[in-house]
Every structure is written in structure tokens, then in C-alpha cells.
Scaffold this motif. Sequence first.
Motif, mmCIF file in Angstrom:
data_model
loop_
_atom_site.group_PDB
_atom_site.id
_atom_site.type_symbol
_atom_site.label_atom_id
_atom_site.label_comp_id
_atom_site.label_asym_id
_atom_site.label_seq_id
_atom_site.Cartn_x
_atom_site.Cartn_y
_atom_site.Cartn_z
ATOM 1 N N VAL A 205 -7.597 16.083 10.690
ATOM 2 C CA VAL A 205 -8.325 15.435 9.596
ATOM 3 C C VAL A 205 -8.360 13.940 9.877
ATOM 4 C CG1 VAL A 205 -7.776 17.137 7.821
ATOM 5 C CG2 VAL A 205 -6.229 15.242 8.189
ATOM 6 N N ILE A 206 -9.375 13.278 9.375
ATOM 7 C CA ILE A 206 -9.421 11.819 9.435
ATOM 8 C C ILE A 206 -9.198 11.337 8.009
ATOM 9 C CG2 ILE A 206 -10.804 9.782 9.929
ATOM 10 C CD1 ILE A 206 -12.208 11.397 12.086
ATOM 11 N N VAL A 207 -8.126 10.561 7.849
ATOM 12 C CA VAL A 207 -7.715 10.100 6.528
ATOM 13 C C VAL A 207 -7.927 8.597 6.444
ATOM 14 C CG1 VAL A 207 -5.812 10.021 4.881
ATOM 15 C CG2 VAL A 207 -6.006 11.940 6.445
ATOM 16 N N GLU A 208 -8.452 8.172 5.316
ATOM 17 C CA GLU A 208 -8.725 6.757 5.062
ATOM 18 C C GLU A 208 -7.609 6.228 4.167
ATOM 19 O OE1 GLU A 208 -13.047 4.898 4.560
ATOM 20 O OE2 GLU A 208 -12.373 6.003 2.816
ATOM 21 N N PHE A 209 -6.926 5.175 4.622
ATOM 22 C CA PHE A 209 -5.794 4.612 3.904
ATOM 23 C C PHE A 209 -6.109 3.215 3.402
ATOM 24 C CE2 PHE A 209 -3.881 7.497 7.016
ATOM 25 C CZ PHE A 209 -3.113 8.278 6.184
ATOM 26 N N GLY A 210 -5.331 2.741 2.464
ATOM 27 C CA GLY A 210 -5.403 1.357 2.010
ATOM 28 C C GLY A 210 -6.368 1.159 0.862
ATOM 29 N N SER A 211 -6.209 0.019 0.185
ATOM 30 C CA SER A 211 -7.052 -0.262 -0.976
ATOM 31 C C SER A 211 -8.459 -0.671 -0.565
ATOM 32 C CB SER A 211 -6.415 -1.360 -1.832
ATOM 33 O OG SER A 211 -6.239 -2.528 -1.040
ATOM 34 N N ASP A 212 -8.612 -1.291 0.621
ATOM 35 C CA ASP A 212 -9.947 -1.686 1.058
ATOM 36 C C ASP A 212 -10.633 -0.585 1.868
ATOM 37 O OD1 ASP A 212 -8.390 -1.805 3.281
ATOM 38 O OD2 ASP A 212 -8.883 -3.869 3.807
ATOM 39 N N ARG A 213 -9.933 0.498 2.153
ATOM 40 C CA ARG A 213 -10.460 1.694 2.816
ATOM 41 C C ARG A 213 -11.039 1.431 4.209
ATOM 42 N NH1 ARG A 213 -7.803 5.285 -0.046
ATOM 43 N NH2 ARG A 213 -8.414 5.390 -2.197
ATOM 44 N N HIS A 214 -10.442 0.487 4.954
ATOM 45 C CA HIS A 214 -10.907 0.228 6.308
ATOM 46 C C HIS A 214 -9.978 0.814 7.364
ATOM 47 C CE1 HIS A 214 -14.253 -2.218 5.128
ATOM 48 N NE2 HIS A 214 -13.470 -2.985 4.377
ATOM 49 N N CYS A 215 -8.919 1.438 6.955
ATOM 50 C CA CYS A 215 -7.954 2.015 7.894
ATOM 51 C C CYS A 215 -8.182 3.526 7.943
ATOM 52 C CB CYS A 215 -6.530 1.696 7.452
ATOM 53 S SG CYS A 215 -5.277 2.356 8.531
ATOM 54 N N ARG A 216 -8.748 3.996 9.034
ATOM 55 C CA ARG A 216 -9.033 5.422 9.206
ATOM 56 C C ARG A 216 -8.204 5.950 10.369
ATOM 57 N NH1 ARG A 216 -15.585 5.413 8.360
ATOM 58 N NH2 ARG A 216 -15.462 4.730 6.193
ATOM 59 N N ILE A 217 -7.425 6.979 10.103
ATOM 60 C CA ILE A 217 -6.505 7.503 11.118
ATOM 61 C C ILE A 217 -6.697 9.018 11.242
ATOM 62 C CG2 ILE A 217 -4.088 7.828 11.746
ATOM 63 C CD1 ILE A 217 -3.477 5.299 10.163
ATOM 64 N N PRO A 218 -6.925 9.506 12.468
ATOM 65 C CA PRO A 218 -6.943 10.963 12.670
ATOM 66 C C PRO A 218 -5.509 11.488 12.721
ATOM 67 C CG PRO A 218 -7.475 9.853 14.713
ATOM 68 C CD PRO A 218 -7.313 8.783 13.664
ATOM 69 N N MET A 219 -5.278 12.626 12.113
ATOM 70 C CA MET A 219 -3.940 13.233 12.113
ATOM 71 C C MET A 219 -4.062 14.745 12.012
ATOM 72 S SD MET A 219 -2.581 12.325 8.262
ATOM 73 C CE MET A 219 -1.994 10.807 8.854
ATOM 74 N N GLN A 220 -2.976 15.425 12.301
ATOM 75 C CA GLN A 220 -2.949 16.877 12.202
ATOM 76 C C GLN A 220 -2.908 17.302 10.742
ATOM 77 O OE1 GLN A 220 0.444 18.228 14.349
ATOM 78 N NE2 GLN A 220 -0.542 17.975 16.335
ATOM 79 N N LYS A 221 -3.511 18.446 10.453
ATOM 80 C CA LYS A 221 -3.469 18.974 9.088
ATOM 81 C C LYS A 221 -2.041 19.276 8.640
ATOM 82 C CE LYS A 221 -7.826 21.270 8.108
ATOM 83 N NZ LYS A 221 -8.458 22.580 7.877
ATOM 84 N N GLN A 222 -1.187 19.639 9.590
ATOM 85 C CA GLN A 222 0.198 19.983 9.271
ATOM 86 C C GLN A 222 0.956 18.811 8.656
ATOM 87 O OE1 GLN A 222 1.538 23.039 9.477
ATOM 88 N NE2 GLN A 222 -0.457 23.787 10.131
ATOM 89 N N ALA A 223 0.444 17.585 8.801
ATOM 90 C CA ALA A 223 1.114 16.404 8.257
ATOM 91 C C ALA A 223 0.848 16.224 6.768
ATOM 92 C CB ALA A 223 0.679 15.156 9.016
ATOM 93 N N ILE A 224 0.009 17.056 6.185
ATOM 94 C CA ILE A 224 -0.299 16.959 4.752
ATOM 95 C C ILE A 224 0.731 17.767 3.973
ATOM 96 C CG2 ILE A 224 -1.991 17.538 2.971
ATOM 97 C CD1 ILE A 224 -4.153 17.145 5.134
ATOM 98 N N VAL A 225 1.332 17.127 2.956
ATOM 99 C CA VAL A 225 2.338 17.820 2.151
ATOM 100 C C VAL A 225 1.917 18.006 0.691
ATOM 101 C CG1 VAL A 225 4.295 17.177 3.575
ATOM 102 C CG2 VAL A 225 3.601 15.687 1.741
ATOM 103 N N GLN A 226 0.909 17.255 0.247
ATOM 104 C CA GLN A 226 0.462 17.373 -1.144
ATOM 105 C C GLN A 226 -1.021 17.050 -1.210
ATOM 106 O OE1 GLN A 226 2.658 14.817 -3.748
ATOM 107 N NE2 GLN A 226 1.665 15.554 -5.582
ATOM 108 N N VAL A 227 -1.750 17.750 -2.062
ATOM 109 C CA VAL A 227 -3.191 17.558 -2.189
ATOM 110 C C VAL A 227 -3.530 17.356 -3.661
ATOM 111 C CG1 VAL A 227 -5.456 18.595 -1.850
ATOM 112 C CG2 VAL A 227 -3.664 19.005 -0.189
ATOM 113 N N GLU A 228 -4.367 16.345 -3.947
ATOM 114 C CA GLU A 228 -4.904 16.131 -5.281
ATOM 115 C C GLU A 228 -6.421 16.227 -5.194
ATOM 116 O OE1 GLU A 228 -3.556 12.521 -7.043
ATOM 117 O OE2 GLU A 228 -1.456 12.952 -6.627
#
Length: 98
Positions: free
Chosen positions: A72-95
Amino acid sequence: MLVAAQAGGMAISSMLIYVVFIFGVVYFFGIRPQQKDKKKHEQLLSTVAIGDTVLTTSGFYGVIIDMTDDTVIVEFGSDRHCRIPMQKQAIVQVEKPQ
């Protein structure tokens, strides 16, 4: 001689009962809960979709912006400019978005 053979047979059978008991304890308190947690995590990952807010194993909250089968590619931070690809297995909670 007959008494000694019977005593040896009883010792082996009682030892076998202890081994079976210990295996049962290990299974019900060690292996089975781990299998249930793994199944629950797999079910959680199957519901992940683009736009969901997720919590990663490293403690970061982000929004999924793209995904494939195992990444998955996840966007982090309040300004949403930090995009990091990571494995799905790294997700522990979903909203889910509302």
C-alpha cells in the motif's frame, strides 16, 4: 518379576498422560490464540480500501492513497506530502471514512 513389569507399565502410561496433558495446555494457551489473532488480522487486511485511515506497526497514522495485492502507499503528515510504500502486513488498525 511380574510386579516390576506392571509397575514399569504404569510408569510409562502415567508419563504418556502427562505428555498429552502438557501438549494440550501448550496448544490451547499458545498455538490456538495465535492462530485466532492471525485470522483476525487477515480479515482486517481484506477490508482495507483506498481512502481508509490506518495505524501502522510503527505507530504512524496515515491515509491509503494506492494499493496492490501486498503493498500500500500511505500518505502521512498534516500537509500530506509524505508518501511511503509499505507492506499490508504493517497495518494494525483501520478506520473507514465517514
